[in-house]
Scaffold this active site. Sequence first.
Site, mmCIF file in Angstrom:
data_model
loop_
_atom_site.group_PDB
_atom_site.id
_atom_site.type_symbol
_atom_site.label_atom_id
_atom_site.label_comp_id
_atom_site.label_asym_id
_atom_site.label_seq_id
_atom_site.Cartn_x
_atom_site.Cartn_y
_atom_site.Cartn_z
ATOM 1 N N GLN A 72 0.836 -1.187 0.000
ATOM 2 C CA GLN A 72 0.000 0.000 0.000
ATOM 3 C C GLN A 72 0.877 1.245 0.000
ATOM 4 O OE1 GLN A 72 -3.090 0.211 -0.500
ATOM 5 N NE2 GLN A 72 -4.019 -1.744 0.078
ATOM 6 N N PHE B 64 -7.103 -13.174 -1.511
ATOM 7 C CA PHE B 64 -6.282 -12.159 -2.187
ATOM 8 C C PHE B 64 -5.312 -11.562 -1.166
ATOM 9 C CE2 PHE B 64 -10.563 -12.257 -3.970
ATOM 10 C CZ PHE B 64 -10.347 -12.486 -5.319
ATOM 11 N N ASN C 53 -0.282 -8.701 4.446
ATOM 12 C CA ASN C 53 -0.560 -7.422 5.099
ATOM 13 C C ASN C 53 -1.659 -7.546 6.155
ATOM 14 O OD1 ASN C 53 -0.139 -4.434 5.163
ATOM 15 N ND2 ASN C 53 -2.252 -4.373 4.426
ATOM 16 N N CYS D 35 -10.602 -1.488 -3.831
ATOM 17 C CA CYS D 35 -10.008 -0.335 -4.507
ATOM 18 C C CYS D 35 -10.889 0.135 -5.660
ATOM 19 C CB CYS D 35 -8.597 -0.659 -5.008
ATOM 20 S SG CYS D 35 -8.522 -2.050 -6.160
#
EC number: 2.1.1.190
Length: 438
Positions: free
Chosen positions: A269, A298, A303, A393
């Site tokens: 990110q 995904f 993260n 997103c």
Amino acid sequence: MAQFYTPGRRTATRKILIVTATDLDAFGQGVAREQGKTLFISGLLPGEQAEVILSEEKRHFARGRVTRLISHSPQRVAPRCPHAGVCGGCQQQHAAIALQQQSKSQALQRLMARETGVDIAPQVIAGEPYGYRRRARFGLQFNVKTQRVVLGFRQAASNDLVALKACPVLAPALEALLLPLGECLSALRARRRLGHLELVLADNGPLMVLRHLDPLSLSDREALSAFARQRGLTLYLSDGGAPQRLLGEAPYYQIDGSRLDFNPQDFIQVNAAVNAQMVGQALAWLDVRADERVLDLFCGMGNFTLPLARLALRVVGVEGVPGLVATAQNNARNNGLSNVEFFHQNLEEDVTRQAWASQGFDKILLDPARAGAPGVMQHIVRLAPRRVVYVSCNPTTLARDSQTLLQGGYRLTRLCMLDMFPHTGHLESMALFESAAQ
């Protein structure tokens, strides 16, 4: 004798109008109306009146630009960037940050209400409006006239580069490299044959990836190494393949108590502060307990997966890019997390026969690319988790995929607008769905 008549070329007359903007869309364009038609005017803020020229006209809408501003909004601010209005990187520096966030939040709310029938005011997660960008990719062009390398972003609606003198949305440590890098690259023997440049600010310092079209001479490699040592840079070079580290330490960043090593080509990110808040909010929404199993779809290089593994009994991460799966496995091992398992699978195919798909899960998180996750939504419903957090997103595909969950017995209970890219039209979001059977 036959005579042929060639008509003169018609010159289209562009309309010039005086309009007043009533709204700001999520992309930072002023919205006005003229004779029943919606006008999208770049550079115009709500409440402002301007003379505009139309650049595109369709049956139900038109686009235009300001030629003369007649009245000014109190929410108009002076852009901090000297290239504002020319560089295509930012589109909204002329608007107060509160107005930018309000317009994005309202756009998300309207879209979700229209497509799902659920009207929820999103909470806003944001960080600093400047100095936030820890990763950027720059074009490189050799200017024959000046005999220098131009380093910059594309101009708005053009392939030409803006020669950057400053870029205040960059992390200060990266912005400080722009001018010295231009000098260094312009002195290389290979200055005519450079591809592009990437800068990344890891937690252990900045790194640079230079992509070059031909093998570099020894003198060029030595010059780049000297520059990197002087500036404390990790240096990677690439002639088209995977970047090779020439100097410095491998990069990493920390998130919620975990250290994540990454490769320069890996996705991370761009906004570290918003990423940290996003992960924290996702964990809070999922409310993971120590006896629960969690699925992360995904998952990238971990993260969300690694922070989840510190809370849950077991976590499964599924990712379609093999390099990211390998990085995620290394990160779990390096952080001493033995309760997490990763699978390399294509989530755009039928997932029902994939190795992870028959396991049971209490909570699910997914963070797909812009295309969304149409291939897995029905299977998520079949897995019947108590909570689902969808990180997006692309609000359009979030709204589309939400309908599968709503039709499958889930309620949309929380919505969040993530201002990951201030001063741009990019809108990121996150939604919480809870099983109605709870």
